[in-house]
Write an enzyme that holds these catalytic residues in place. Structure first.
Site, PDB file in Angstrom:
ATOM      1  CG  HIS A 180      -1.932  -1.005   1.337  1.00  0.00           C
ATOM      2  ND1 HIS A 180      -2.193  -1.697   2.504  1.00  0.00           N
ATOM      3  CD2 HIS A 180      -2.806  -1.489   0.420  1.00  0.00           C
ATOM      4  CE1 HIS A 180      -3.179  -2.546   2.299  1.00  0.00           C
ATOM      5  NE2 HIS A 180      -3.568  -2.455   1.044  1.00  0.00           N
TER       6      HIS A 180
ATOM      7  CE  LYS B 120     -13.624  -7.520   3.569  1.00  0.00           C
ATOM      8  NZ  LYS B 120     -12.354  -7.601   2.842  1.00  0.00           N
TER       9      LYS B 120
ATOM     10  NE  ARG C 141      -2.191  -7.810  -4.518  1.00  0.00           N
ATOM     11  CZ  ARG C 141      -2.917  -8.308  -3.524  1.00  0.00           C
ATOM     12  NH1 ARG C 141      -2.369  -8.513  -2.353  1.00  0.00           N
ATOM     13  NH2 ARG C 141      -4.185  -8.592  -3.699  1.00  0.00           N
TER      14      ARG C 141
ATOM     15  CB  SER D 200      -4.645  -6.469   4.733  1.00  0.00           C
ATOM     16  OG  SER D 200      -4.246  -5.181   4.310  1.00  0.00           O
TER      17      SER D 200
END
Lengths: 155, 155, 155, 155, 155, 155
Positions: free
Chosen positions: E17, E41, E90, E128
């Site tokens: 990040h 979540k 990514r 994360s």
């Protein structure tokens, strides 16, 4: 696992290839780098040059042999009494092609097992084609290839 | 669904193609195998040979017609008054290309619907290119192609 | 092809689903939209609501039936004497999952053929999850769902 | 962000390219469309024609410059004192290749940042190769390219 | 390009990040890190903690603001008078999801342009979720997160 | 290569897992099947049951050990003095995830080499999740799992 075959065109060998050879050599007694005769594609370096460059670049890695091969990989695999074929995987497009070739080879010889290794992240974008393109355009390929290849490309 | 078109180069037809034709024939009254004239790529077999090999290999499947076609698939599609185009899907790389072609064809004719079928898992790695490569290197292609194609490749 | 099954959760039906139903209905005499009872996931709409919304939204398409089903798709497929299962394909992640499910279903019943259709490009990003998320955050879902669903989500 | 480079072959420019140029021009003061000299591939249009077609097609977008470039993109990037390179992304196969090139370029110059933009969904299937193929087969390319390109292809 | 939004959960922020924030800050006058309230979540860190960790970790990068946001990204985008949304890419699975979200956002507001950046190769595997898993199992996360996050995770 | 670790949840073991174990056992003196304690996901079978099922199903393969492990794979890898971690690859979605985990593990221990094997094509669609779903819906899982697992699932 005693003997692994690492087949390819190696036109020319680059740091991603060398990384895979080093990793394979830690796992096997003997790694045979199998340089394919390619009748369809015209290679930049001759078979003799490609073999010589791989030998020079991998001289510091114990257990590495470099051989030219022609014909089907399965025949070379049997002749070398190898336990597995090693291939490097970089990305999804690699994977598709590699998966297909591994299935073809297994269909030709049920004993031909293909093991996939990841090269270091540093080399994730490297290919022989890109090395040749950057060199042809006058770019610096110091990060991409061993010194012997750099000199050979300069000529 | 009455008529489906199954277009391709079929240079040569292999067991994956035959598997798709068989599955399509169960769903449609008429499957037209549309053999594309390819000006760009040089094919191993001539158009006449490719058509003859498909006819011989698919003779046991009812409702199959084999035709050469030149030009845009949409024009052939309309001329045959077809309901859909059939394509086999093997893997992701296939899917990308097939998805693109299906969108192009739909943009040229909103009525051209493309249906994707999965060949049997047994054939998931097969392509005409691989058949030709293995045959050229002297490998056994018995698992890959019908007997007529095997004989034709031997020559 | 007489009967095709179009299975899913449809929680709720959106314009991408409707687009696939419309395309399937052009190819088959009868399209059975098969709404799956889902014990694991908690659905926003009850089975009765989901069936009613699909019926209302697809009322203008001839040959469409909407049915709840529980258990294995292969059993429902046989009970309906269907010729094929229809699935929409949007992108690669879809394809992976769909490919897997189609192979599982074929392994349970060799006659269960899965046909993949592409929805219109307009709907390429649509999913029931996204419709619910945008609606929950107060966004306008006019482009995403038929009017009956929009009203149902407002409540 | 003042200056962005949008590199490519543009053989010829199509509506997907124009869409990306328009989006980039909203974000930057200056968008330099960098037309690559391609020694390997034979292009349909000459460098002069490609530059002229882009100029004509993008004349209505403020801040666009069109330049030929030869050699490494990193050298052109530095000479133009650019802030970023812009590339359009259509699908996964694009992504793989674009990802690789962006990593190569970053390895040659840490300051070369590549920004990826999505063209409009309408153009998701478009490529110069497809435009040329459809035109060569006599198909209507009105939806695919600006009027000047259509005329140039007619010749 | 004056203002870019970089939205996410940041539960917690990691080096991938931070790498993207640094790259975006070079291209824009102002980068607004937009921390999403996530009702579905359960996050490990509270909104206040997540905002504080990002502020501490990005204090050395000029032009960065950190804000919580709730609701649709398009509404936050308009309220901030932003020029573009920035996302890191990514791998292919990322791309699929990101592509979908970018198309949804564009369908909600035609002016919401999403720009994709590649983080450094070093961080290509970071997420994360992985940071939290490795930390929970007692692994060393020194390479993965800035020092403030490491301390916060230790608690 | 003396010792390879084959880690997973094995909830329960299926024929694709067994295929990979058999292939690994041909290449290594010792294959340690490492059954992960999973605190997050609730498993259908307890750790004791999973270990017992793998032992029963792999009893005919020489050199296989089955062990539970908790914590980081790198710690287990070192404790077992293993040479490599073995993972099966089925499809692209697998590859993305496996690639990420292999990079994370290598970043935690440079000596942890991950080798990827392809299971037989027959098992290309198999996963523990699918086995459990089909069994729960009353489907026949004879093709999917060894007999001991089939009996265990019946209960």
């Amino acid at each position: 696992m005693k003997t692994a075959i690492y087949p390819g065109s190696f036109d020319p060998i680059h740091n991603g290839h060398l990384d895979v050879i080093g990793r394979a050599a830690k796992l096997c007694d003997r790694v045979v780098v199998a340089v394919a005769v390619n009748h369809a594609k015209t290679s930049l370096f001759s078979m003799e040059e490609r073999v010589a460059l791989i030998r020079a670049a991998s001289a510091h890695i114990p257990g590495v042999e470099v051989k030219a091969f022609e014909g089907l990989l399965v025949d070379f695999f049997r002749a070398e009494r190898a336990d597995a074929v090693i291939r490097g995987l970089r990305a999804v497009s690699d994977f598709e092609y590699e998966f297909q070739m591994a299935l073809v080879n297994r269909s030709l010889d049920e004993d031909l097992e293909t093991l996939f290794l990841m090269p270091s992240q540093k080399h994730i974008y490297l290919s022989s084609r890109i090395v040749k393109e950057v060199a042809a355009l006058g770019g610096d390929i110091e990060r991409f290839v061993p010194e012997v290849v750099r000199e050979a490309l300069r000529k």
